[in-house]
Design an enzyme around this catalytic site. Structure first.
Site, PDB file in Angstrom:
ATOM      1  N   ARG A  96       0.925  -1.227   0.325  1.00 13.12           N
ATOM      2  CA  ARG A  96       0.154   0.165  -0.087  1.00 13.12           C
ATOM      3  C   ARG A  96       1.009   1.165   0.509  1.00 13.12           C
ATOM      4  O   ARG A  96       0.605   2.323  -0.653  1.00 13.12           O
ATOM      5  CB  ARG A  96      -0.980   0.555   1.399  1.00 13.12           C
ATOM      6  CG  ARG A  96      -1.843   1.365   1.390  1.00 13.12           C
ATOM      7  CD  ARG A  96      -2.568   1.356   1.896  1.00 13.12           C
ATOM      8  NE  ARG A  96      -2.936   0.871   2.970  1.00 13.12           N
ATOM      9  CZ  ARG A  96      -2.797   1.334   4.475  1.00 13.12           C
ATOM     10  NH1 ARG A  96      -1.567   1.938   4.960  1.00 13.12           N
ATOM     11  NH2 ARG A  96      -2.504   0.319   5.354  1.00 13.12           N
TER      12      ARG A  96
ATOM     13  N   TYR B  60     -16.083  16.462 -16.284  1.00 10.36           N
ATOM     14  CA  TYR B  60     -16.164  14.617 -16.325  1.00 10.36           C
ATOM     15  C   TYR B  60     -17.698  14.351 -14.955  1.00 10.36           C
ATOM     16  O   TYR B  60     -17.387  14.743 -14.684  1.00 10.36           O
ATOM     17  CB  TYR B  60     -14.693  14.251 -16.710  1.00 10.36           C
ATOM     18  CG  TYR B  60     -15.064  12.398 -15.741  1.00 10.36           C
ATOM     19  CD1 TYR B  60     -15.923  12.081 -16.281  1.00 10.36           C
ATOM     20  CD2 TYR B  60     -15.073  11.431 -14.653  1.00 10.36           C
ATOM     21  CE1 TYR B  60     -16.429  10.469 -16.774  1.00 10.36           C
ATOM     22  CE2 TYR B  60     -15.004  10.691 -14.593  1.00 10.36           C
ATOM     23  CZ  TYR B  60     -15.894  10.127 -15.834  1.00 10.36           C
ATOM     24  OH  TYR B  60     -16.457   8.319 -15.202  1.00 10.36           O
TER      25      TYR B  60
ATOM     26  N   ASP C 191      -6.607  17.966 -15.467  1.00  9.52           N
ATOM     27  CA  ASP C 191      -7.329  16.475 -16.347  1.00  9.52           C
ATOM     28  C   ASP C 191      -7.217  16.417 -17.712  1.00  9.52           C
ATOM     29  O   ASP C 191      -7.062  16.806 -18.160  1.00  9.52           O
ATOM     30  CB  ASP C 191      -8.514  16.614 -15.803  1.00  9.52           C
ATOM     31  CG  ASP C 191      -8.761  14.923 -16.307  1.00  9.52           C
ATOM     32  OD1 ASP C 191      -8.555  13.821 -16.846  1.00  9.52           O
ATOM     33  OD2 ASP C 191     -10.130  14.035 -15.556  1.00  9.52           O
TER      34      ASP C 191
ATOM     35  N   LYS D 164      -7.659   4.879 -19.580  1.00  5.18           N
ATOM     36  CA  LYS D 164      -7.833   5.194 -20.866  1.00  5.18           C
ATOM     37  C   LYS D 164      -7.020   5.136 -21.636  1.00  5.18           C
ATOM     38  O   LYS D 164      -5.958   4.056 -21.682  1.00  5.18           O
ATOM     39  CB  LYS D 164      -8.713   7.090 -20.651  1.00  5.18           C
ATOM     40  CG  LYS D 164      -9.801   6.668 -20.080  1.00  5.18           C
ATOM     41  CD  LYS D 164     -11.164   6.258 -20.397  1.00  5.18           C
ATOM     42  CE  LYS D 164     -11.982   6.612 -19.541  1.00  5.18           C
ATOM     43  NZ  LYS D 164     -11.969   6.990 -17.967  1.00  5.18           N
TER      44      LYS D 164
END
Ligand code: PLP
Length: 385
Positions: free
Chosen positions: A50, A102, A174, A199
């Site tokens: 983590r 978005y 972004d 993406k």
């Protein structure tokens, strides 16, 4: 890796030939959640996945290098990356965000603001009057997406830096739609760059992932620290896949862009089409800014059919090579009807305000042969005329 090599070369070679044990050319995947201590009170470089993991670090180094940042934090999704970037906020801080961001970002910002975690103001970032008014506010975070979804509006990054300075805000961009191949927001003064690696960076539609790239080492440390505290870190196997995808990012991006340009031209020639939204078209309102701040126009485009929703339905149902689905940036082409899919939650009024008509279709151009995609689209459109 030498800074003198070009980005294409660095994307291919990043972290290769680093394996000391077997001489593996490609960096081996390290899935272990925990790492042994060398001895009592003798931690090694890694102790718990983590917090840090060699495979995830290899991906982070490659992304930070391509974006030109001090460091990158790899997260479990694009939304986890956005959540991470928002950790710069304290209660009462103001976030200035685009009206047409978005949908997932819109939902997250509005819901958290409603719970009092920060204040939120939406503006049209292409409207100079609204920018001037927003410049009188004191804000902590200015959120930007360019090109926007689904109308591919271009936002001037240099102007956003000026606005962020006027507000005393950090500038977060972004960069999911273009990737560092076609746009590097840090070169225009951004403090944070956010990716849904789901993406283009991964590019094969088989991973959900994200990343936050920071301009400064201090901000990167803050991001990496919060990813560990909140448990937002990306998984090693996903990181391995995204790093593999990154090797071909430049060639994929170029082919997607060539296909998008050819599709835009075919759409312009069709009598069934009312408008084409592609920043590569000289008549696109953001074309000049795109030329200035981008190295290309990308693989996303949208278009409005004269026949409204009925026509849109016919076209998406007739397309054979464009799968009807959300998401973008994969090797395979996708079609999307924003009014019934990605932008359904806005409602008819919200969509009207955002300029999203029922006849609008968004395309993510994949890397298939250009002639095949164009022929498929022309065949689907020919049913309408
Ligand atoms: N940012 C943009 C521009 C997106 O298009 C998306 C997803 O569609 C996200 C962020 C969220 O990423 P993810 O779906 O990986 O959480």
């Amino acid at each position: 890796m030498s800074g003198e090599l070009q980005a294409e070369t660095r994307a291919v070679h990043s972290a290769t030939n680093t394996d000391q044990q077997h001489g593996a050319v490609m960096p081996p995947i390290v899935l272990s959640s925990t790492f042994s201590f060398a001895g009592f009170n003798q931690p090694r470089a890694y102790d718990y996945t983590r917090t840090a993991n060699p495979t995830r670090d290899a991906l982070a180094t490659a992304i930070a290098d391509l974006e030109g940042g001090a460091g990158a934090t790899v997260t479990a999704s694009g939304m986890a990356a956005i959540t991470l970037a928002c950790q710069v906020l304290d209660p009462g801080d103001l976030v200035i965000a685009p009206v047409d961001c978005y949908g997932g970002t819109y939902r997250m910002l509005t819901r958290l603001a409603a719970r009092g975690l920060f204040r939120l103001r939406f503006i049209d970032q292409a409207d100079e009057a609204q920018l001037r008014e927003a410049g009188r506010e004191s804000a902590r975070l200015l959120w930007v997406e360019t090109p926007t979804n689904p109308l591919l509006r271009i936002i001037d990054l240099a102007r956003m830096r000026t606005l962020a300075d006027a507000c005393g805000a950090l500038l977060a961009v972004d960069n999911t739609f273009l990737s560092p191949v076609l746009q590097r927001p840090l070169d225009f003064g951004a403090d944070l760059v956010i990716h849904s690696t789901t993406k283009y960076l991964n590019g094969h539609s088989d991973v959900i992932g994200g990343a936050v790239v920071a301009r400064s080492a201090a901000l990167h440390e803050e991001m990496a620290g919060w990813a560990n505290v909140l448990g937002l870190s990306g998984a090693p196997f996903d990181s391995f896949l995204v790093l593999r995808g990154l090797r071909t990012l430049f060639v994929r991006m170029r082919q997607s862009e060539a296909n998008a340009a050819a599709l835009a031209a075919a759409l312009q020639a069709s009598p069934a089409v009312a408008r084409v939204f592609y920043p590569g078209l000289p008549e696109h309102p953001g074309h000049a800014i795109a030329r200035r701040q981008q190295q290309g126009f990308g693989g996303m485009l949208s278009f409005e059919l004269k026949g409204g929703e009925a026509a849109a339905r016919q076209v998406v149902e007739r397309l054979r090579l464009f799968t009807l689905g959300v998401s973008l940036g994969g090797v395979e082409s996708l079609s999307c009807h924003p009014a019934t899919m990605t932008h359904l939650p806005l409602g008819p009024e919200g969509r009207k305000a955002a300029g999203i008509s029922d006849g609008l279709i968004r395309l993510s151009a994949g890397i298939e042969a250009t002639a095949d995609l164009v022929a498929d689209l022309q065949a689907a459109l020919s049913a309408l005329v």
